[in-house]
Design an enzyme around this catalytic site. Structure first.
Site, PDB file in Angstrom:
ATOM      1  N   VAL A  24     -52.702  26.006   5.167  1.00 25.64           N
ATOM      2  CA  VAL A  24     -53.050  26.076   3.752  1.00 25.64           C
ATOM      3  C   VAL A  24     -53.819  27.351   3.404  1.00 25.64           C
ATOM      4  O   VAL A  24     -53.647  27.920   2.315  1.00 25.64           O
ATOM      5  CB  VAL A  24     -53.863  24.820   3.333  1.00 25.64           C
ATOM      6  CG1 VAL A  24     -55.173  24.733   4.098  1.00 25.64           C
ATOM      7  CG2 VAL A  24     -54.109  24.810   1.832  1.00 25.64           C
ATOM      8  N   SER A  26     -53.810  30.603   4.720  1.00 28.15           N
ATOM      9  CA  SER A  26     -53.007  31.816   4.563  1.00 28.15           C
ATOM     10  C   SER A  26     -51.965  31.655   3.465  1.00 28.15           C
ATOM     11  O   SER A  26     -51.623  32.617   2.780  1.00 28.15           O
ATOM     12  CB  SER A  26     -52.332  32.177   5.886  1.00 28.15           C
ATOM     13  OG  SER A  26     -51.500  31.144   6.350  1.00 28.15           O
ATOM     14  N   CYS A 113     -57.043  37.061  20.316  1.00 25.52           N
ATOM     15  CA  CYS A 113     -55.855  37.083  19.459  1.00 25.52           C
ATOM     16  C   CYS A 113     -56.104  37.929  18.221  1.00 25.52           C
ATOM     17  O   CYS A 113     -55.259  38.752  17.828  1.00 25.52           O
ATOM     18  CB  CYS A 113     -55.469  35.666  19.060  1.00 25.52           C
ATOM     19  SG  CYS A 113     -53.974  35.558  18.045  1.00 25.52           S
ATOM     20  N   CYS A 210     -53.779  27.124  20.290  1.00 29.02           N
ATOM     21  CA  CYS A 210     -52.389  27.042  19.826  1.00 29.02           C
ATOM     22  C   CYS A 210     -51.381  26.995  20.962  1.00 29.02           C
ATOM     23  O   CYS A 210     -50.335  26.355  20.845  1.00 29.02           O
ATOM     24  CB  CYS A 210     -52.078  28.201  18.887  1.00 29.02           C
ATOM     25  SG  CYS A 210     -52.062  29.840  19.654  1.00 29.02           S
TER      26      CYS A 210
END
EC number: 2.8.1.13
Length: 396
Positions: A24, A26, A113, A210
């Site tokens: 939501v 981005s 990351c 992730c």
């Protein structure tokens, strides 16, 4: 005349690349900028083989997320591209994650990351596309300074602030990055997404690492670094054996549960010695550290780092993402940098970040930070006694 992104030119003449994860935050960022008239291009990164994570709640960058990002792009009418970054993500993030755990650290892969993938590789791609800025859905802000450079600032919503994970951002990157949600709360972002009719308005936030779809990070480490799964001794502060453990990767500094040993008083993991495969445990007071040795220090405060530090720079530091900043001194020592905490801190773990701020509360400015190499109590000094068990000082 500066536009809403603090850039020269009209929005319609300003191309902005938005890093779209499928969540939501981005998605709302892309929709907001599109509504303001910017020439928005959405990019989603395929970072890993996401088959097993496709339907798992709490993981980002999975197959469903790519689908959601594409659907949002179609809804708001912007071009959308999916870039295969799997190989560079594996090398820069997953491999270093496994290496860190195998060496007795507790890594923060989101920091790597951001540093190596999103704010280096993706940022370069955005420039190649002719963009004037790369926008993300991070809850953090940047502010223009008097000299025209930009400062990284904590988000208005303290509970959502992500500045800890962005300390490694460089000055050049800050000039190109924009964070439109920095002054908003999460409920406001969701309401914004509902107003734009986005299907992800009520989507769950990502919580897990992730690339660990099962939630068991040890599976990754075992595959890449099987030596980290070798058993070893659990010892007390004097080196006396108390039991056997199944591999240091299963432990982190400050851990109390799951030690598998009986004791009349609570015991905590005080340090991990990868070289000898020892897990060192002790009472809670043994967790309290006062000095932190840093590596890979990044400075985004005013002037050059050495000039700013001088004989010692008073600031506020956060040693874990969930902890509040506390007062400390940053000093240059023996060609490196170390932090002296005014009040000691428990469970300072190598591999975590120590992030610098100019204030303890509010929208404080991020001055930089570094990764924790080791820590020690003030009483230990630099004596060999601090390294009585294994090859590192009290925490390594």
């Amino acid at each position: 005349m500066l536009n809403s992104l603090d850039l020269e030119g009209r929005p319609q003449d300003t191309r902005v690349v938005v890093a779209m994860s499928g969540g939501v935050d981005s998605s709302a960022t892309a929709a907001l900028l599109k509504s303001q008239g910017y020439d928005v291009v959405g990019i989603t990164l395929q970072l890993y083989d996401h088959g097993a994570a496709t339907h798992r709640k709490g993981s980002c960058c999975a197959g469903q997320d790519i689908h959601d990002a594409r659907a949002v792009a179609e809804r708001i009418g912007i071009p959308h591209y999916v870039l295969d970054y799997e190989s560079r993500f594996r090398e820069s993030v997953i491999d270093s994650f496994a290496d860190s755990y195998a060496s007795g650290e507790t890594p923060v892969p989101c920091i790597e990351c951001n540093r190596s993938i999103k704010f280096r590789d993706l940022l370069a791609t955005a420039r190649e596309l002719g963009a004037s800025a790369l926008a993300t859905g991070h809850y953090v802000s940047s502010r223009r300074l008097a000299d025209g450079s930009r400062a990284l600032v904590c988000a208005a919503d303290r509970d959502r602030d992500q500045s800890y994970f962005l300390f490694a951002t460089t000055r050049d990157q800050l000039d190109f990055l924009r964070f439109p949600l920095g002054d908003m709360t999460k409920p406001q972002t969701r309401e914004l997404a509902r107003g734009f009719g986005l299907s992800v308005a009520d989507k769950h936030d990502s919580q897990d690492i992730c690339f660990v779809p099962t939630g068991r990070y040890t599976d990754i480490v075992e595959r890449l670094k099987p030596n980290a799964m070798e058993p070893g001794e659990i010892v007390d502060l004097n080196g006396r054996a108390l039991g056997i453990h199944p591999g240091i990767v299963h432990f982190t500094v400050g851990q109390r549960r799951g030690l598998g040993i009986a004791s009349r008083a609570p015991l905590y993991v005080v340090r991990l010695d990868a070289a000898s495969r020892r897990v060192v445990v002790g009472p809670r007071e043994a967790l309290r550290m006062d000095r932190i040795i840093l590596r890979d220090v990044n400075w985004i405060g005013d002037g050059a780092l050495d000039h700013a530090v001088g004989d010692g720079l008073e600031m506020f530091v956060r040693v874990r993402s969930t902890r509040a900043p506390q007062p400390a001194w940053l000093r240059a020592v023996n060609g490196g940098y170390e932090v002296e905490l005014i009040a000691s801190e428990e469970g300072v773990s190598p591999g975590q970040a120590c992030v610098f701020y100019d204030a303890p509360l509010g929208q404080a400015r991020v001055l930089g930070g570094g990764f924790i190499k080791r820590a020690m109590p003030r009483s230990s000094g630099d004596s060999p006694a601090s390294d009585a068990v294994g090859s590192r000082p009290l925490v390594a």
